[in-house]
Design an enzyme around this catalytic site. Structure first.
Site, mmCIF file in Angstrom:
data_model
loop_
_atom_site.group_PDB
_atom_site.id
_atom_site.type_symbol
_atom_site.label_atom_id
_atom_site.label_comp_id
_atom_site.label_asym_id
_atom_site.label_seq_id
_atom_site.Cartn_x
_atom_site.Cartn_y
_atom_site.Cartn_z
ATOM 1 N N GLY A 201 13.617 -9.755 -10.942
ATOM 2 C CA GLY A 201 12.608 -10.329 -10.084
ATOM 3 C C GLY A 201 11.885 -11.305 -10.967
ATOM 4 O O GLY A 201 10.405 -11.510 -10.711
ATOM 5 N N GLN B 239 5.929 -12.954 -8.259
ATOM 6 C CA GLN B 239 4.654 -13.048 -8.624
ATOM 7 C C GLN B 239 4.119 -12.330 -10.036
ATOM 8 O O GLN B 239 3.477 -12.788 -10.979
ATOM 9 C CB GLN B 239 3.641 -12.361 -7.575
ATOM 10 N N TYR C 205 7.524 0.169 3.191
ATOM 11 C CA TYR C 205 7.195 -0.308 1.743
ATOM 12 C C TYR C 205 6.674 0.986 1.130
ATOM 13 O O TYR C 205 7.246 1.438 0.037
ATOM 14 C CB TYR C 205 6.192 -1.416 1.867
HETATM 15 C C1 AKB Z 1 1.352 -5.639 -1.074
HETATM 16 O O1 AKB Z 1 0.090 -5.937 -0.530
HETATM 17 O O2 AKB Z 1 2.194 -5.268 -0.551
HETATM 18 C C2 AKB Z 1 1.155 -5.685 -2.531
HETATM 19 C C3 AKB Z 1 0.772 -4.163 -2.847
HETATM 20 C C4 AKB Z 1 -0.608 -3.624 -3.049
HETATM 21 O O3 AKB Z 1 1.623 -3.205 -3.377
HETATM 22 N N1 AKB Z 1 0.263 -6.375 -3.107
#
Ligand code: AKB
Length: 319
Positions: A8, A12, A142
């Site tokens: 990756g 960022q 996530y």
């Molecule tokens: C997101 O906003 O998904 C990321 C994180 C805080 O993991 N920047």
């Protein structure tokens, strides 16, 4: 010293980490990889670059056979907001990709850095001074993938002695590569809009607290943890690390010290607001401080001033 693999590397964190690692250990020591070709010339030509899809174990084996890899920074991942629109992609990349990389780390005896996130917490987690070891019941795909990642990294250390290490990053603020698809992205976008248009419409409510960190601190966190004496690490993976916490309103006040006529308005995106509301206001990072000497350098004031200066320079060069 063996070589370092960054997955990756166009993202960022990856773009800046690759440059920082090349400066620290030498250009040839750092193999940058991604499924996208870097647009940035320094990143592309400043050292070895390989096309690498972390979902393809054959690709990973090929790269591991070409280079003498001793450490992997595994940064290829899908962020929180984009994950909610494509949960299957988030699961596949974040979990299967990590699994393939862990297997490579086991077979080729590499140490591995894995970034978890404040996204690994959920509504049942204490929001203030969120402890290192606490309830983790995230509501996003996530977050589910990040908890799974933390656990499988611990498992590979305990079961196979793979030297896995990692942190829970807050929102990361940087001016080199822009983030994409995160909930905390507003804290980067706001700077570009403030400089270009003197106004910004924020998708989070004015009083939404979130932990944040400026990229130079995040880079130091990763390198310091990977260089730390492993015998001192009680946690190894998923260390809470933070540098500052603020609301969009407070960030706007700080920006106004430099751009007095800057205006912020709010058009709340319910998806991202719900995600942000389920994350900590601020974390307790005392375990990272005690076990490997974590200490951030940038607070809100220093970060804001540095971001505005650097983005102004960048825009002037692009024009
Ligand atoms: C997101 O906003 O998904 C990321 C994180 C805080 O993991 N920047």
């Amino acid at each position: 010293m063996k070589q370092i693999l960054v997955t990756g590397a166009v993202g960022q964190i990856g773009a800046e980490l690759t440059t920082a690692l090349r400066q620290r250990y030498g250009c040839e020591k750092v193999v940058a990889t991604d499924i996208r070709m870097p647009v940035d010339k320094d990143l592309r030509d400043g050292g070895p670059f390989e096309f690498l899809d972390v979902l393809d174990p054959n690709h990973i084996t090929r790269v591991m056979q070409i280079y003498q890899i001793g450490t992997i920074y595994h940064l290829a991942a899908v962020l929180s907001a984009i994950g909610e629109s494509r949960p299957n992609v988030a699961w596949t990349i974040n979990v299967n990709g990590l699994y393939n990389i862990l297997e490579a780390a086991r077979q080729y005896q590499c140490s591995l850095f894995f970034p978890s996130s404040i996204g690994a917490f959920g509504k049942l987690t204490p929001k203030d001074n969120t402890p290192q070891d606490t309830i983790q019941r995230p509501d996003t795909i996530y977050g589910v993938t990040k908890v799974a990642g933390e656990l499988i990294c611990d498992y590979y250390y305990k079961r196979f002695k793979v030297d896995t290490r990692g942190v829970r990053f807050p929102g990361l603020i940087s001016c080199v590569a822009e983030p994409g698809g995160g909930t905390t992205d507003y804290a980067v976008e706001i700077f570009y809009e403030a400089i270009k248009h003197k106004k910004y419409t924020c998708y989070l409510k004015a009083d939404t607290y979130l932990d944040m960190m400026y990229m130079p601190d995040a880079l130091r966190a990763m390198v310091n943890l990977m260089e730390a004496d492993g015998t001192r690490l009680l946690h190894r993976n998923a260390f809470n690390v933070t540098a500052m916490h603020f609301t969009p309103q407070q960030l706007a006040v700080e920006i106004r010290k430099h751009i007095p006529d800057f205006k912020i308005s709010y058009e709340v995106d319910p998806v991202r607001q719900e995600i942000a509301d389920s994350w900590p206001n601020y974390m307790d990072d005392s375990a990272a401080r005690a076990e490997w000497g974590w200490k951030p350098e940038y607070d809100l004031e220093m970060m804001t001033s540095d971001m505005l200066g650097k983005i102004r320079q960048k825009i002037a060069v692009d024009d």
